[in-house]
Design an enzyme around this catalytic site. Sequence first.
Site, mmCIF file in Angstrom:
data_model
loop_
_atom_site.group_PDB
_atom_site.id
_atom_site.type_symbol
_atom_site.label_atom_id
_atom_site.label_comp_id
_atom_site.label_asym_id
_atom_site.label_seq_id
_atom_site.Cartn_x
_atom_site.Cartn_y
_atom_site.Cartn_z
ATOM 1 N N GLU A 74 -19.497 -31.973 9.066
ATOM 2 C CA GLU A 74 -18.110 -31.844 9.556
ATOM 3 C C GLU A 74 -17.115 -32.354 8.508
ATOM 4 O O GLU A 74 -16.064 -31.747 8.297
ATOM 5 C CB GLU A 74 -17.924 -32.572 10.888
ATOM 6 C CG GLU A 74 -18.795 -32.069 12.042
ATOM 7 C CD GLU A 74 -18.753 -30.564 12.253
ATOM 8 O OE1 GLU A 74 -17.777 -29.906 11.824
ATOM 9 O OE2 GLU A 74 -19.704 -30.024 12.832
ATOM 10 N N ASP B 138 -23.291 -27.420 5.251
ATOM 11 C CA ASP B 138 -24.691 -27.859 5.384
ATOM 12 C C ASP B 138 -25.164 -28.536 4.100
ATOM 13 O O ASP B 138 -25.803 -29.588 4.139
ATOM 14 C CB ASP B 138 -25.606 -26.656 5.672
ATOM 15 C CG ASP B 138 -25.556 -26.220 7.133
ATOM 16 O OD1 ASP B 138 -25.083 -27.012 7.979
ATOM 17 O OD2 ASP B 138 -25.983 -25.088 7.426
HETATM 18 ZN ZN LIG Z 1 -19.761 -26.241 10.849
#
Ligand SMILES: [Zn+2]
Length: 678
Positions: A518, A582
Amino acid sequence: MRSFFKVLLACLFLTAAVWAQEKDQPKKPADVRFSPELLDKTIDPCTDFFAYSCSKWQAQNPIPADRSSWGRFNELQEQGEYIVHDILEKAAVERAGRTPAEQKIGDYYASCMNETAIEKSGTAPLDPDLKSVAGLKSKADLTGEITRLHRKGVNAVFSFGSGSDFKNASQIIAELDQGGLSLPDREYYFKDDAKSVELRQKYVAHVQKMFELLGDTPAKAAAEAKVVMNVETGLAKGALDPTSRRDPQKIYHKLSNQELAGLAPNFNWNTYFDGVAAPHFDSLNVVEPDFVKQMQAVIDSVSLEDWKTYLRWHVVHDNAAILPAAFVNEDFDFFGKTLTGAKQLRTRWKRCVEYTTNDLGEAVGQIYVERTFGPDSKTRMLAMVNALEKALGQDIQNLPWMGDDTRKQALVKLAAITNRIGYPDKWRDYSALEITRGDAFGNSQRANQHDLQRRLNKIGKSLDKRDWPYPPMTVNASYNPNQNNITFPAGILQPPFFDNQVDDAMNFGAIGAAIGHELTHGFDDEGSQFDADGNLRDWWTADDKKKFEDRTSCIKDEYGNFTAVDDLKLNGKLTLGENTADNGGLRIAYMALMNTLAGKDTAPIDGFTAQQRFFLGFGNIWCQHRTPERTRMLVTVDPHSPARFRVNGTVTNMPEFREAFHCPAKAKMVSENACRVW
Ligand SMILES: [Zn+2]
């Protein structure tokens, strides 16, 4: 990890007797925790880390018949569903002394569960809307009718709401967006491969059946279904695709009301804005001006009779979930079975839990939080977020490719990120929403109206950062570029994501990587275009921007070569932001773990070093699988890659993974040209 799916807003169907007999229970928290037993020792982690981590889990956890995908997220969601079910069952008992919130959630749920009453009402609840549509006298009446239907939550022609002004993010402005389609995305109306053509045929057949259920003859219903397809295809022509919608420059067009009127001169916008009870405004974000022009063209070219058919379709389609079983089953047959590959409708109580949560999420959530979320969870989570922010700061300080001017700005942005953990500081106020026991249909429509009003009332006001986008039992997390904040609801702060009974390595690989994900969204291809205050403003030097784009291109090409299903490749551009997050997220989580472990004794656990357990924790949370139908659909619309690539694509780019598992240079999980942005 933002979910993009439009979920049905009202309730569906099955007998109360069925759920009472149901024996299944969700897994206990201990059962969703990582276990070395789950690792497939016949597979080399250096060859296929996802299969090593998840193939045994997949074999032991087949996709349930009523689902089109199943994973660790869903196991956790299911635990939450049982808790909410219990809350709603108790609130549904009519007794003196229920709080106003208990009355609303209890009576909403009880009405949804009351299939006898819903069956008995038949299509009568639709009559006022169907009559109103049938009574339109001229195209000039369309404005008023669309206004009326929007207030009840019907997705007709376009959508209207509010949002942050991209260039002045603390201000909320009106927002006019594309809408009025029933298939998941514009591409569904135009792609000409065999599967897409077949899907459109099945969609038209479904629309025909729904008209037949309303009492039309098969011949008339067939002609009407073609009309619906024609109108929606016309609207879809002006709609933006999901990849373009990730580009903030393409979805921000602040226009005056006069400029809007110029795009669609025959639509009476003032009547519409007054009709939906929007506060007065002089300018708004017209997300996609071409859509508004196209909408006008379709209004002009389609006959009034055909418009009536289109609106009648949306009245029945958008309310299908709270109609009698015949409608629910037909709706599931296309939108569940054909589109996503699910085999069986979900048990009624699960659907009613979902609909109550959709319409009264924070009223349910307040009770959920009291039951499940203690202050110590928040303290521990904040400590982890701080560790991740510190690691991202170190990462930015040391990036070899970034110049000092941009670096300084990036650090300012990082320092300004705010963290929302667990549940909102201010709960939504439902006091003006009337929930009547026994009126499932009316409850749903009034909830839709109440929510539209809530969103419209923000227009012209300052942004209230206490508003949350979803209720606290949600198993998800998000970053908001306009607010420069991250949100981690109570629902995700549980095993296997967040677990006070496992070692740091496991937690940093799981919730740590999610926090890192995030935070990195603030610096992906989309988030990087917004500054510390959430404004769309370029804070990059041209040189650094070019280097950033070269690096993101590496990720775009890498993931664009992965095959999702059959011969369908991933869309590297659509998934770029999530893949960047990621990769950055796992890297900074690893850095944070190393900071935390520095100087500590880290003996192996179950034969795995802390470094290995970090990656095992990461692999474990992504264990999931999907039907081929769902994978095919998500490749078109989902900015996230399938779990296999979220795991394998990411670890392949990390030399730390290679070191941890002693992978040879030629191993599949080792990339010669590893991509790295953050
Ligand atoms: Zn995301």
